[in-house]
Design an enzyme around this catalytic site. Structure first.
Site, PDB file in Angstrom:
ATOM      1  N   GLU A   1       0.804  -1.209   0.000  1.00  0.00           N
ATOM      2  CA  GLU A   1       0.000   0.000   0.000  1.00  0.00           C
ATOM      3  C   GLU A   1       0.842   1.267   0.000  1.00  0.00           C
ATOM      4  O   GLU A   1       1.987   1.277   0.442  1.00  0.00           O
ATOM      5  CB  GLU A   1      -1.010  -0.001   1.142  1.00  0.00           C
TER       6      GLU A   1
ATOM      7  N   CYS B   1       3.600   8.506   0.234  1.00  0.00           N
ATOM      8  CA  CYS B   1       4.261   7.639   1.214  1.00  0.00           C
ATOM      9  C   CYS B   1       4.383   6.257   0.567  1.00  0.00           C
ATOM     10  O   CYS B   1       3.376   5.651   0.210  1.00  0.00           O
ATOM     11  CB  CYS B   1       3.402   7.580   2.474  1.00  0.00           C
TER      12      CYS B   1
ATOM     13  N   CYS C   1       7.498  -6.730   6.921  1.00  0.00           N
ATOM     14  CA  CYS C   1       8.677  -6.170   7.582  1.00  0.00           C
ATOM     15  C   CYS C   1       9.145  -7.159   8.640  1.00  0.00           C
ATOM     16  O   CYS C   1       8.335  -7.893   9.203  1.00  0.00           O
ATOM     17  CB  CYS C   1       8.299  -4.842   8.248  1.00  0.00           C
TER      18      CYS C   1
ATOM     19  N   CYS D   1       8.417  -4.084  15.390  1.00  0.00           N
ATOM     20  CA  CYS D   1       7.969  -3.033  16.315  1.00  0.00           C
ATOM     21  C   CYS D   1       6.590  -3.412  16.858  1.00  0.00           C
ATOM     22  O   CYS D   1       5.694  -3.797  16.109  1.00  0.00           O
ATOM     23  CB  CYS D   1       7.916  -1.672  15.626  1.00  0.00           C
TER      24      CYS D   1
ATOM     25  N   CYS E   1       3.167  -1.883  15.426  1.00  0.00           N
ATOM     26  CA  CYS E   1       3.049  -1.707  13.975  1.00  0.00           C
ATOM     27  C   CYS E   1       2.331  -2.877  13.301  1.00  0.00           C
ATOM     28  O   CYS E   1       2.664  -4.039  13.528  1.00  0.00           O
ATOM     29  CB  CYS E   1       4.445  -1.527  13.379  1.00  0.00           C
TER      30      CYS E   1
ATOM     31  N   HIS F   1      10.781   6.765  19.537  1.00  0.00           N
ATOM     32  CA  HIS F   1       9.670   6.203  20.313  1.00  0.00           C
ATOM     33  C   HIS F   1       9.906   6.040  21.817  1.00  0.00           C
ATOM     34  O   HIS F   1       8.977   5.736  22.561  1.00  0.00           O
ATOM     35  CB  HIS F   1       9.195   4.867  19.724  1.00  0.00           C
TER      36      HIS F   1
ATOM     37  N   CYS G   1      -1.288   2.987   9.512  1.00  0.00           N
ATOM     38  CA  CYS G   1      -0.191   2.269   8.843  1.00  0.00           C
ATOM     39  C   CYS G   1      -0.461   0.790   8.579  1.00  0.00           C
ATOM     40  O   CYS G   1      -0.694   0.027   9.504  1.00  0.00           O
ATOM     41  CB  CYS G   1       1.069   2.386   9.693  1.00  0.00           C
TER      42      CYS G   1
HETATM   43  N1  SAH Z   1      10.627   0.968   9.124  1.00  0.00           N
HETATM   44  C1  SAH Z   1      10.594   2.413   9.096  1.00  0.00           C
HETATM   45  C2  SAH Z   1       9.343   2.960   8.438  1.00  0.00           C
HETATM   46  C3  SAH Z   1       8.118   2.499   9.168  1.00  0.00           C
HETATM   47  S1  SAH Z   1       6.635   3.382   9.269  1.00  0.00           S
HETATM   48  C4  SAH Z   1      10.736   2.946  10.499  1.00  0.00           C
HETATM   49  O1  SAH Z   1      10.716   2.165  11.451  1.00  0.00           O
HETATM   50  O2  SAH Z   1      10.903   4.147  10.655  1.00  0.00           O
HETATM   51  C5  SAH Z   1       6.893   5.017   9.692  1.00  0.00           C
HETATM   52  C6  SAH Z   1       6.654   5.390  11.146  1.00  0.00           C
HETATM   53  O3  SAH Z   1       5.374   4.987  11.637  1.00  0.00           O
HETATM   54  C7  SAH Z   1       7.675   4.780  12.084  1.00  0.00           C
HETATM   55  O4  SAH Z   1       8.122   5.767  12.967  1.00  0.00           O
HETATM   56  C8  SAH Z   1       6.870   3.735  12.797  1.00  0.00           C
HETATM   57  O5  SAH Z   1       7.445   3.385  14.023  1.00  0.00           O
HETATM   58  C9  SAH Z   1       5.533   4.416  12.931  1.00  0.00           C
HETATM   59  N2  SAH Z   1       4.390   3.538  13.194  1.00  0.00           N
HETATM   60  C10 SAH Z   1       4.178   2.286  12.762  1.00  0.00           C
HETATM   61  N3  SAH Z   1       3.005   1.802  13.223  1.00  0.00           N
HETATM   62  C11 SAH Z   1       2.465   2.772  13.955  1.00  0.00           C
HETATM   63  C12 SAH Z   1       1.256   2.885  14.700  1.00  0.00           C
HETATM   64  N4  SAH Z   1       0.379   1.883  14.776  1.00  0.00           N
HETATM   65  N5  SAH Z   1       1.019   4.051  15.336  1.00  0.00           N
HETATM   66  C13 SAH Z   1       1.890   5.072  15.263  1.00  0.00           C
HETATM   67  N6  SAH Z   1       3.036   5.028  14.593  1.00  0.00           N
HETATM   68  C14 SAH Z   1       3.344   3.888  13.952  1.00  0.00           C
END
Ligand code: SAH
Length: 340
Positions: free
Chosen positions: A85, A98, A105, A109, A112, A209, A326
């Site tokens: 997406e 984006c 992935c 995290c 996520c 974070h 996301c």
């Molecule tokens: N792998 C990369 C890009 C990921 S997405 C990274 O870790 O930066 C981009 C951002 O969205 C990252 O900061 C990720 O931690 C955050 N993110 C992912 N899922 C999320 C969620 N459910 N709520 C808030 N932020 C989120």
């Protein structure tokens, strides 16, 4: 293919060098989806290209448009049937896309949605570009900014990412400025250091974070591999080498990293850096029990940081009426097709 690779390919076909320029323009400046559309090439050359090469574009299988802010979410099918997406967003300064960098992935995290089922595969540079070209054609807009913040860890797919950025910034193609490109990482230290030496002007966004090693490990398994001190040192060096201010992303989770003490620790952690902090009230994922703090607590957190002289913004929520969070469009699509 880069311009140089395309030139070699064209020479190998016995064609004149200027054909590489024509082809590159059809591929990247005003992208088309088949060789037949390249009208300034002879029919014989087009046929010969179709025999030797493949031109594939991700196909939009679902497009959701927000009624409130015009945000569009795209679900693309790739050649092998995987789906990814991407999101188109309108800002005062232009259109931003984006993009995803991997199918799934493997960084894990906790909050996520994109990592719940691990990584399926890396995306090729063409598949990252294809998201932008596909959206541009579908929405009829010129994309001026790109954030690599979709599913996947871009620095875990380093070579394809660099090829993608160089093609995107090629003056003979889309000609984006490096400054219009942001790469977001969970903090892979060796790759951050390598990126600093590439001579690019892109913005690095670091998913922080948490401001202590202990809390960060709880939210992000990758923190166990790269200690917070090393991640911060790599960011400082990135800033020094490129002159670019780092963006720190901080997803606020109620009761986990949102207290006054957390804000104070965060301010101390970035003290002395030219940086920007982007607060993201966490988007709840149904498999996890994380909730965002209420609005007042988010504003208080921002206020506390601002009082320490830090540049802070709260991420504007876009497309909330279309399941904006996301990785959730792909996830619901996969769950739906499993039930069928
Ligand atoms: N792998 C990369 C890009 C990921 S997405 C990274 O870790 O930066 C981009 C951002 O969205 C990252 O900061 C990720 O931690 C955050 N993110 C992912 N899922 C999320 C969620 N459910 N709520 C808030 N932020 C989120």
């Amino acid at each position: 293919m880069t311009y140089e690779e395309l030139s070699a390919f064209v020479a190998d076909m016995g064609e004149k060098p200027f054909r590489a320029g024509q082809l590159f323009a059809w591929l990247h400046a005003r992208p088309v989806s088949s060789f037949d559309q390249m009208t300034d090439l002879s029919a014989a050359l087009r046929a010969s290209l179709a025999e030797r090469a493949k031109l594939v574009s991700p196909v939009p299988v679902q497009v959701l448009e927000s009624k409130t802010d015009g945000t569009k979410k795209y679900l693309f099918a790739l050649e092998d049937g995987n789906v990814i997406e991407s999101v188109l967003m309108k800002y005062s300064y232009g259109w931003s896309v984006c993009v995803s960098s991997q199918v799934g992935c493997r960084m894990g995290c906790r909050f996520c949605a994109s990592t719940l089922e691990g990584r399926v595969r890396d995306l090729a540079a063409s598949e990252m570009l294809g998201q932008i070209y596909g959206i541009s054609a579908h929405a009829g807009v010129r994309v001026s900014h790109v954030v690599v913040m979709g599913a996947g860890e871009p620095l875990d797919n380093y070579d394809n990412l660099l090829r993608f950025i160089r093609l995107l910034c090629d003056p003979r193609g889309q000609n984006l400025s490096g400054r219009a490109v942001t790469v977001s990482t969970c903090g892979l230290v060796p790759q951050i250091r390598r990126l600093a030496e590439e001579g690019l002007q892109i913005t690095l966004a670091l998913s922080l974070h948490a401001s202590s090693q202990e809390k960060r490990e709880k939210l992000m398994p990758i923190a166990k591999r790269y200690a917070l001190g090393d991640v911060m040192a790599a960011c400082r060096d990135y800033e020094k080498a490129t002159g670019r201010r780092i963006t720190f992303e901080y997803s606020l989770v109620r009761g986990v990293n949102d207290t006054d003490a957390d804000a104070k620790a965060l301010a101390a952690l970035v003290r002395g850096m030219r940086c920007h902090i982007n607060l993201i009230p966490v988007n709840p994922v149904k498999e996890r029990n994380y909730r965002a703090p209420d609005r007042r607590a988010v504003l208080a957190f921002q206020n506390k940081l601002e009082k320490s002289g830090i540049n802070v913004t709260i991420r504007r929520e876009m497309g909330t009426d279309i399941g904006g969070a996301c990785g959730q469009l792909r996830k619901s699509y996969l769950e739906g097709s499993r039930q069928e």
